[in-house]
Design an enzyme around this catalytic site. Structure first.
Site, PDB file in Angstrom:
ATOM      1  N   TYR A 106       0.840  -1.197   0.000  1.00 47.46           N
ATOM      2  CA  TYR A 106       0.000   0.000   0.000  1.00 47.46           C
ATOM      3  C   TYR A 106       0.877   1.249   0.000  1.00 47.46           C
ATOM      4  O   TYR A 106       0.563   2.231  -0.684  1.00 47.46           O
ATOM      5  CB  TYR A 106      -0.908  -0.002   1.232  1.00 47.46           C
ATOM      6  CG  TYR A 106      -1.860  -1.169   1.276  1.00 47.46           C
ATOM      7  CD1 TYR A 106      -3.040  -1.165   0.534  1.00 47.46           C
ATOM      8  CD2 TYR A 106      -1.572  -2.299   2.038  1.00 47.46           C
ATOM      9  CE1 TYR A 106      -3.910  -2.236   0.561  1.00 47.46           C
ATOM     10  CE2 TYR A 106      -2.438  -3.390   2.074  1.00 47.46           C
ATOM     11  CZ  TYR A 106      -3.599  -3.348   1.333  1.00 47.46           C
ATOM     12  OH  TYR A 106      -4.453  -4.417   1.346  1.00 47.46           O
ATOM     13  N   GLU A 163      -0.592 -17.642  -9.304  1.00 48.53           N
ATOM     14  CA  GLU A 163       0.212 -16.839 -10.221  1.00 48.53           C
ATOM     15  C   GLU A 163       1.699 -17.166 -10.091  1.00 48.53           C
ATOM     16  O   GLU A 163       2.429 -17.222 -11.093  1.00 48.53           O
ATOM     17  CB  GLU A 163      -0.061 -15.358  -9.973  1.00 48.53           C
ATOM     18  CG  GLU A 163      -1.492 -14.968 -10.331  1.00 48.53           C
ATOM     19  CD  GLU A 163      -1.797 -13.498 -10.118  1.00 48.53           C
ATOM     20  OE1 GLU A 163      -0.887 -12.752  -9.692  1.00 48.53           O
ATOM     21  OE2 GLU A 163      -2.948 -13.090 -10.371  1.00 48.53           O
TER      22      GLU A 163
END
Length: 199
Positions: free
Chosen positions: A94, A152
């Site tokens: 973030y 992924e």
């Protein structure tokens, strides 16, 4: 509302009248019944989304080109665009996103915008971690966030093996788009989705 099964549970997709995807989210199993008005494979936009998600979960693709129709504040849309730019299999914190906006103090606001993301997987908020690398909140559950990241990473591992001497090039994934006929016309990414226009 369009419902589809995934390896991580049912997903509900909402489109506007022009085929833009307004929202995509995991649903509790008990809420994923077939309510009146729900459809399955009922239109071209949904079928196109379904093919791309199936390819994603098989590990056969890294990018999507489903037209999105998202509604949010200018700040939210800017953050969601940044999420869409995080490469497959990679993560940002973030704080890193806030720094890309020019101010580390925006980290909390970035977190709120990430948490308000209405489109799972395609706008990959699961690729955002805490500054310490730990999993932080995910609207659809931390276990799903962990599973998406692991999927992924495994795809990237297979691709690395495929590129090594003696590897199988067929194992290297690419875009979900090639070979998928019937794509809906592209639309503006930030076009608002009026609530009355979604189905």
């Amino acid at each position: 509302t369009h419902l589809l099964e995934s390896p991580l549970g049912p997903l509900g997709a909402v489109f506007d009248g022009r085929g833009g995807l307004c929202s995509l989210g995991f649903m509790p199993r008990e809420e994923a019944a077939w309510p009146e008005g729900a459809s399955w494979n009922g239109d071209r936009s949904f079928r196109y989304l379904l093919r791309q998600l199936e390819a994603y979960f098989r590990g056969d693709c890294r990018t999507f080109n489903v037209p999105l129709t998202l509604e949010g504040s200018a700040f939210q849309l800017r953050v969601w665009r940044m999420l869409a730019d995080i490469p497959f299999g990679e993560t940002l914190s973030y704080r890193e996103l806030a720094l890309r906006l020019g101010d580390a103090e925006l980290a909390r606001a970035v977190g709120q915008a990430v948490g308000a993301n209405p489109v799972a997987i395609l706008v990959p908020c699961h690729r955002v971690l805490g500054s310490d690398g730990a999993l932080r909140g995910y609207a659809w559950g931390l276990e799903r966030k962990r599973a998406l990241l692991e999927l992924e990473r495994e795809v990237l591992r297979r691709a690395t093996d495929a590129e090594a001497p003696g590897g199988d090039p067929a194992e290297a994934p690419g875009s979900c788009a090639p070979g998928l006929p019937g794509a809906p016309p592209a639309g503006p990414w930030r076009r608002p989705c009026p609530p009355a226009g979604c189905s």
